[in-house]
Design a protein around this motif. Structure first.
Motif, PDB file in Angstrom:
ATOM      1  N   HIS A  96       0.821  -1.215   0.000  1.00 30.13           N
ATOM      2  CA  HIS A  96       0.000   0.000   0.000  1.00 30.13           C
ATOM      3  C   HIS A  96       0.853   1.263   0.000  1.00 30.13           C
ATOM      4  O   HIS A  96       0.426   2.302   0.477  1.00 30.13           O
ATOM      5  N   LYS A  97       2.058   1.174  -0.539  1.00 27.51           N
ATOM      6  CA  LYS A  97       2.946   2.331  -0.517  1.00 27.51           C
ATOM      7  C   LYS A  97       2.324   3.530  -1.235  1.00 27.51           C
ATOM      8  O   LYS A  97       2.368   4.660  -0.743  1.00 27.51           O
ATOM      9  N   LYS A  98       1.715   3.282  -2.405  1.00 31.45           N
ATOM     10  CA  LYS A  98       1.097   4.379  -3.153  1.00 31.45           C
ATOM     11  C   LYS A  98      -0.072   4.978  -2.373  1.00 31.45           C
ATOM     12  O   LYS A  98      -0.303   6.187  -2.410  1.00 31.45           O
ATOM     13  N   ASP A  99      -0.812   4.111  -1.653  1.00 32.52           N
ATOM     14  CA  ASP A  99      -1.918   4.616  -0.831  1.00 32.52           C
ATOM     15  C   ASP A  99      -1.395   5.552   0.246  1.00 32.52           C
ATOM     16  O   ASP A  99      -1.970   6.605   0.519  1.00 32.52           O
ATOM     17  N   LEU A 100      -0.299   5.175   0.855  1.00 27.06           N
ATOM     18  CA  LEU A 100       0.284   5.980   1.930  1.00 27.06           C
ATOM     19  C   LEU A 100       0.747   7.332   1.410  1.00 27.06           C
ATOM     20  O   LEU A 100       0.456   8.377   1.998  1.00 27.06           O
ATOM     21  N   LEU A 101       1.462   7.312   0.293  1.00 28.93           N
ATOM     22  CA  LEU A 101       2.035   8.542  -0.252  1.00 28.93           C
ATOM     23  C   LEU A 101       0.987   9.449  -0.890  1.00 28.93           C
ATOM     24  O   LEU A 101       1.302  10.580  -1.266  1.00 28.93           O
ATOM     25  N   SER A 102      -0.242   8.967  -1.014  1.00 24.82           N
ATOM     26  CA  SER A 102      -1.293   9.799  -1.609  1.00 24.82           C
ATOM     27  C   SER A 102      -1.819  10.839  -0.624  1.00 24.82           C
ATOM     28  O   SER A 102      -2.550  11.756  -1.010  1.00 24.82           O
ATOM     29  N   PHE A 103      -1.448  10.707   0.669  1.00 20.96           N
ATOM     30  CA  PHE A 103      -1.941  11.642   1.686  1.00 20.96           C
ATOM     31  C   PHE A 103      -0.945  12.775   1.902  1.00 20.96           C
ATOM     32  O   PHE A 103       0.229  12.542   2.159  1.00 20.96           O
ATOM     33  N   HIS A 105      -2.205  15.613   3.852  1.00 21.13           N
ATOM     34  CA  HIS A 105      -2.724  16.304   5.029  1.00 21.13           C
ATOM     35  C   HIS A 105      -3.379  15.278   5.957  1.00 21.13           C
ATOM     36  O   HIS A 105      -3.720  14.172   5.554  1.00 21.13           O
ATOM     37  N   LEU A 106      -3.561  15.697   7.224  1.00 24.37           N
ATOM     38  CA  LEU A 106      -4.263  14.848   8.179  1.00 24.37           C
ATOM     39  C   LEU A 106      -5.647  14.520   7.626  1.00 24.37           C
ATOM     40  O   LEU A 106      -6.390  15.413   7.202  1.00 24.37           O
ATOM     41  N   THR A 107      -5.977  13.239   7.615  1.00 22.84           N
ATOM     42  CA  THR A 107      -7.208  12.798   6.953  1.00 22.84           C
ATOM     43  C   THR A 107      -7.942  11.782   7.807  1.00 22.84           C
ATOM     44  O   THR A 107      -7.336  10.870   8.372  1.00 22.84           O
ATOM     45  N   HIS A 108      -9.272  11.947   7.884  1.00 25.30           N
ATOM     46  CA  HIS A 108     -10.121  10.939   8.508  1.00 25.30           C
ATOM     47  C   HIS A 108     -10.443   9.879   7.460  1.00 25.30           C
ATOM     48  O   HIS A 108     -10.912  10.197   6.366  1.00 25.30           O
ATOM     49  N   LEU A 109     -10.178   8.644   7.794  1.00 23.74           N
ATOM     50  CA  LEU A 109     -10.453   7.555   6.860  1.00 23.74           C
ATOM     51  C   LEU A 109     -11.898   7.102   7.005  1.00 23.74           C
ATOM     52  O   LEU A 109     -12.374   6.870   8.126  1.00 23.74           O
ATOM     53  N   ALA A 117      -8.737   1.643   6.299  1.00 22.11           N
ATOM     54  CA  ALA A 117      -9.912   1.984   7.092  1.00 22.11           C
ATOM     55  C   ALA A 117     -10.363   0.900   8.060  1.00 22.11           C
ATOM     56  O   ALA A 117     -10.808   1.221   9.172  1.00 22.11           O
ATOM     57  N   PRO A 118     -10.298  -0.387   7.717  1.00 20.51           N
ATOM     58  CA  PRO A 118     -10.763  -1.398   8.672  1.00 20.51           C
ATOM     59  C   PRO A 118     -10.014  -1.371  10.009  1.00 20.51           C
ATOM     60  O   PRO A 118     -10.556  -1.769  11.035  1.00 20.51           O
ATOM     61  N   MET A 119      -8.775  -0.898  10.011  1.00 23.44           N
ATOM     62  CA  MET A 119      -7.971  -0.917  11.237  1.00 23.44           C
ATOM     63  C   MET A 119      -7.729   0.477  11.810  1.00 23.44           C
ATOM     64  O   MET A 119      -7.587   0.637  13.023  1.00 23.44           O
ATOM     65  N   PHE A 120      -7.721   1.497  10.954  1.00 24.59           N
ATOM     66  CA  PHE A 120      -7.335   2.831  11.401  1.00 24.59           C
ATOM     67  C   PHE A 120      -8.405   3.867  11.045  1.00 24.59           C
ATOM     68  O   PHE A 120      -9.158   3.708  10.091  1.00 24.59           O
ATOM     69  N   ASP A 121      -8.427   4.954  11.836  1.00 21.43           N
ATOM     70  CA  ASP A 121      -9.405   6.026  11.641  1.00 21.43           C
ATOM     71  C   ASP A 121      -8.794   7.292  11.055  1.00 21.43           C
ATOM     72  O   ASP A 121      -9.472   8.062  10.378  1.00 21.43           O
ATOM     73  N   GLY A 139      -5.823   4.441  15.213  1.00 17.77           N
ATOM     74  CA  GLY A 139      -7.113   3.756  15.291  1.00 17.77           C
ATOM     75  C   GLY A 139      -7.626   3.683  16.712  1.00 17.77           C
ATOM     76  O   GLY A 139      -6.906   3.943  17.682  1.00 17.77           O
ATOM     77  N   GLY A 140      -8.913   3.309  16.887  1.00 17.40           N
ATOM     78  CA  GLY A 140      -9.535   3.243  18.210  1.00 17.40           C
ATOM     79  C   GLY A 140     -10.165   4.559  18.568  1.00 17.40           C
ATOM     80  O   GLY A 140     -10.152   4.980  19.731  1.00 17.40           O
ATOM     81  N   LEU A 141     -10.749   5.247  17.598  1.00 21.82           N
ATOM     82  CA  LEU A 141     -11.299   6.590  17.790  1.00 21.82           C
ATOM     83  C   LEU A 141     -12.459   6.636  18.773  1.00 21.82           C
ATOM     84  O   LEU A 141     -12.652   7.609  19.482  1.00 21.82           O
ATOM     85  N   GLU A 142     -13.204   5.535  18.861  1.00 17.90           N
ATOM     86  CA  GLU A 142     -14.385   5.543  19.716  1.00 17.90           C
ATOM     87  C   GLU A 142     -14.053   5.642  21.195  1.00 17.90           C
ATOM     88  O   GLU A 142     -14.927   5.951  22.018  1.00 17.90           O
ATOM     89  N   LYS A 143     -12.808   5.415  21.572  1.00 14.91           N
ATOM     90  CA  LYS A 143     -12.440   5.431  22.990  1.00 14.91           C
ATOM     91  C   LYS A 143     -11.510   6.597  23.335  1.00 14.91           C
ATOM     92  O   LYS A 143     -10.751   6.534  24.288  1.00 14.91           O
ATOM     93  N   ILE A 144     -11.601   7.687  22.539  1.00 19.04           N
ATOM     94  CA  ILE A 144     -10.810   8.874  22.833  1.00 19.04           C
ATOM     95  C   ILE A 144     -11.182   9.428  24.200  1.00 19.04           C
ATOM     96  O   ILE A 144     -12.357   9.538  24.539  1.00 19.04           O
ATOM     97  N   LYS A 145     -10.173   9.774  24.986  1.00 19.17           N
ATOM     98  CA  LYS A 145     -10.421  10.249  26.347  1.00 19.17           C
ATOM     99  C   LYS A 145     -10.871  11.707  26.373  1.00 19.17           C
ATOM    100  O   LYS A 145     -10.280  12.559  25.738  1.00 19.17           O
TER     101      LYS A 145
END
Length: 424
Positions: A96-103, A105-109, A117-121, A139-145
């Motif tokens: 997924h190197k090309k996927d990584l380098l396509s970003f 800016h900070l992005t919500h997946l 997306a299945p593992m990270f937010d 990842g694990g956005l639902e449990k942000i403190k």
């Protein structure tokens, strides 16, 4: 006296308490973030290594914000996950190197619409100008403190930038140190190689010799030598060891000492080449090889005996023709014992010119990547054989500079030129 609050007053007090609590929580959050940033800054000042900084960064995002899954990537020869939390050891981004380098800016997946997306937010890239320095997958956005992720983005980006830039500076500093070490090594290797080159070559009525050494910026393993054995015999040689730098120079220095010792023992060339092969194997353990041309000229009998151990063949001009001195054996260090050695012999009753050289000359390339080659050298020798030796070397230098054009030298070039007067 009892104070009685109206409902409106109670509502105002409750709102005031709520506002104070929120301000307190915000202050506590900023204090916590400031402490985390101070801890990271202290680690940088304490010269914590790249792995330590990466681990501290991931631990901070995990403990300070509450991300359960973190993967931090840096670029080495390829993108590599240098620290992770809550992610399997098998996880990588090689596909997924090309996927990584396509970003950029900070992005919500968005769930289900991206390979990560299945593992990270969230993906947090860090760039310097147009150069990507790091990528962080969270990842694990639902449990942000405590606060929402939007309220923590500034801290996430700040600490990501600080860590990534600090690591990049460390990498640049390490590369600078490495380049300085290489420079020192090359300078030392150059000095060592200079000591291997004889200050004075035999030059009298028996034989006339001149030499030239054109170093490449990477010091190689070129070597030549020539000295008298007695009033009739003169030994000379030219060689090249695989590899460059101080290790090649050290090996060649040891090889030269062994060769000179064997020559002075008056051994035959065949016996010498077998002994030298053993020495090379002992010194290199099969990791390096040496090409060598060595010869013994007898001025009384006007004969030249030689062995070519895998070296580019010297060009001999005599009686209006050129021949290549190719008889010999394989390169030194390839076998424990050289299987076959053929001794070459040439009668030099008439005046002759011998051009010895290393492969930096014959393998010199022009702009079309065509090599100079032995055939061109043979033609050059035939056309310029009558020149004085220094003039010959000067003309040859001009010739190869014109041949290569703007293309850089790709190796050292050593030349040992010999003129034999023949039977006068």
């Amino acid at each position: 006296m009892t104070s009685i609050f109206t409902l409106e007053e109670m509502r105002i007090e409750t709102a005031r308490f709520s506002d104070n609590k929120k301000i307190y929580e915000e202050l506590r959050l900023k204090q916590s973030e400031l402490n985390a940033l101070l801890q990271v800054t202290q680690a940088i000042n304490d010269n914590l290594g790249i792995t330590g900084l990466a681990n501290l960064y991931c631990q901070t995002l995990n403990s300070e914000i509450g991300f359960e899954r973190i993967a931090f990537f840096l670029q080495d020869e390829n993108w590599k996950c240098v620290s992770k939390i809550g992610v399997s050891e098998e996880f990588n981004i090689s596909g997924h190197k090309k996927d990584l380098l396509s970003f950029a800016h900070l992005t919500h997946l968005k769930k289900g619409k991206h390979p990560f997306a299945p593992m990270f937010d969230i993906i947090v890239p860090v760039y310097h100008k147009d150069k990507p320095l790091a990528f962080t997958l969270l990842g694990g956005l639902e449990k942000i403190k405590g606060f929402s992720i939007e309220e923590r983005l500034n801290f996430i980006q700040t600490i990501s930038n600080i860590i990534s830039v600090a690591i990049e500076n460390k990498k640049l500093f390490k590369e600078q140190l490495r380049q300085q070490e290489i420079k020192k090594e090359l300078e030392l290797a150059g000095k060592m190689q200079t000591t291997l080159i004889p200050e004075k070559l035999p030059s009298d009525e028996r034989v006339e010799m001149e030499a030239s050494y054109m170093p490449h910026f990477d010091v190689g393993g070129d070597y030549y030598d020539a000295f008298e054995l007695n009033e009739d015999e003169i030994f000379f040689c030219i060689g090249d060891i695989s590899g460059k730098g101080i290790s090649a120079a050290l090996l060649m220095a040891s090889f030269q000492a062994g060769l000179r010792s064997l020559v002075k023992q008056q051994q035959s060339l065949k016996d010498m080449v077998q002994e030298l092969n053993i020495k090379v194997n002992e010194l290199t353990k099969g990791e390096r090889f040496i090409t060598l041309f060595m010869a013994l000229y007898n001025s009384h009998h006007h004969t030249l005996q030689y062995i070519n151990a895998g070296h580019p063949p010297p060009v001999l001009y005599q009686n209006n023709e050129t021949i290549l001195l190719e008889d010999g054996c394989t390169i030194l260090g390839m076998f424990d014992k050289i299987p076959v050695v053929k001794l070459g012999k040439v009668n030099l009753k008439d005046e002759a010119l011998l051009l010895n050289y290393t492969d930096g000359l014959s393998e010199l390339e022009d702009k079309r990547k065509e090599q100079l080659g032995v055939d061109r050298l043979a033609v050059f020798v035939k056309e310029n054989h009558s020149r004085p030796l220094l003039d010959f070397i000067g003309e040859l230098t001009n010739y190869i500079v014109a041949f290569k054009g703007k293309k850089l030298f790709n190796d050292d070039i050593s030349i040992l030129l010999c003129r034999f007067p023949g039977n006068r």
